[in-house]
Scaffold this active site. Structure first.
Site, mmCIF file in Angstrom:
data_model
loop_
_atom_site.group_PDB
_atom_site.id
_atom_site.type_symbol
_atom_site.label_atom_id
_atom_site.label_comp_id
_atom_site.label_asym_id
_atom_site.label_seq_id
_atom_site.Cartn_x
_atom_site.Cartn_y
_atom_site.Cartn_z
ATOM 1 C CG HIS A 1 0.499 -6.904 -19.954
ATOM 2 N ND1 HIS A 1 1.603 -6.619 -20.707
ATOM 3 C CD2 HIS A 1 0.850 -6.638 -18.662
ATOM 4 C CE1 HIS A 1 2.590 -6.220 -19.923
ATOM 5 N NE2 HIS A 1 2.153 -6.217 -18.675
ATOM 6 C CG ASN B 1 1.223 3.122 6.534
ATOM 7 O OD1 ASN B 1 1.299 4.331 6.419
ATOM 8 N ND2 ASN B 1 1.260 2.520 7.720
ATOM 9 N NE ARG C 1 -24.685 -3.350 6.336
ATOM 10 C CZ ARG C 1 -24.745 -2.121 6.858
ATOM 11 N NH1 ARG C 1 -25.747 -1.319 6.566
ATOM 12 N NH2 ARG C 1 -23.805 -1.691 7.679
#
Length: 200
Positions: A119, A88, A187
């Site tokens: 921007h 979701n 890792r």
């Protein structure tokens, strides 16, 4: 849960999904499941592979959010592979070189992918300037945890895992765990077995 409640939930879910599909300005290509509503906006191309799904009804934000795919320009693209599971409140915005997600990718809740800075940093050019852009690429079998932000120019190798809350920028190899702000390799993944192909 009684039968009446199940019927109401199904009617609400179906209506919500169809509403967002009807108001979308971009029409995605491909066969996929919209368990949560998906809003597709823009002038570019959205392709979703067979067997992929958006949303998970038994997780946070299901009833209060939607998936957002935005291909802002005619050359923008978002390509999602086969058998991906996207949870979701997912956001993917392309105005640059595109966003490509491989097969069998798992994406948690509230994840954002962007192929542009949108921007410039220079305040005199912040509006109407030329922001930096870079393709975003997630290889096959990548797992992205909840609340991850993936920035422009990011590449993540196959089978790798991104820990919840990470802010990811740059190139990362296959078979590693990535986490932190900014993200780094934590890792290696010791034992890697590719998933069996369905029907193959």
């Amino acid at each position: 849960m009684n039968l009446f409640v199940r019927i109401i939930r199904k009617l609400l879910r179906t209506s919500w999904v169809l509403f967002f599909r009807s108001i979308s300005t971009a029409k995605p290509e491909g066969e996929f499941r919209s368990i949560a509503p998906v809003l597709c906006e823009g002038k570019g191309r959205i392709v979703v592979g067979e067997g992929s799904s958006f949303g998970f009804i038994e997780d946070a934000d299901y009833w209060t959010s939607y998936e957002f795919l935005n291909v802002r320009n005619k050359d923008s693209k978002i390509v999602i592979g086969r058998n991906c599971q996207i949870c979701n409140h997912f956001t993917a915005v392309s105005e640059g070189e595109g966003i490509e997600i491989g097969d069998n990718v798992l994406i948690g809740s509230s994840v954002t992918l962007m192929d542009s800075d949108f921007h410039e940093i220079d305040p005199s050019r912040r509006i109407g300037g030329n922001p930096k852009m870079g393709k975003v690429s997630l290889a096959d079998n990548v797992w992205i945890g909840d609340r991850v932000t993936i920035l422009k120019g990011t590449s993540i190798g196959e089978n790798s895992v991104v820990a919840a809350g990470a802010v990811v920028s740059g190139e990362f190899p296959a078979n590693v765990v990535i986490g932190g702000v900014p993200a780094r390799v934590i890792r290696e993944i010791d034992s890697v077995q590719s998933p069996k192909k369905v029907g193959g």
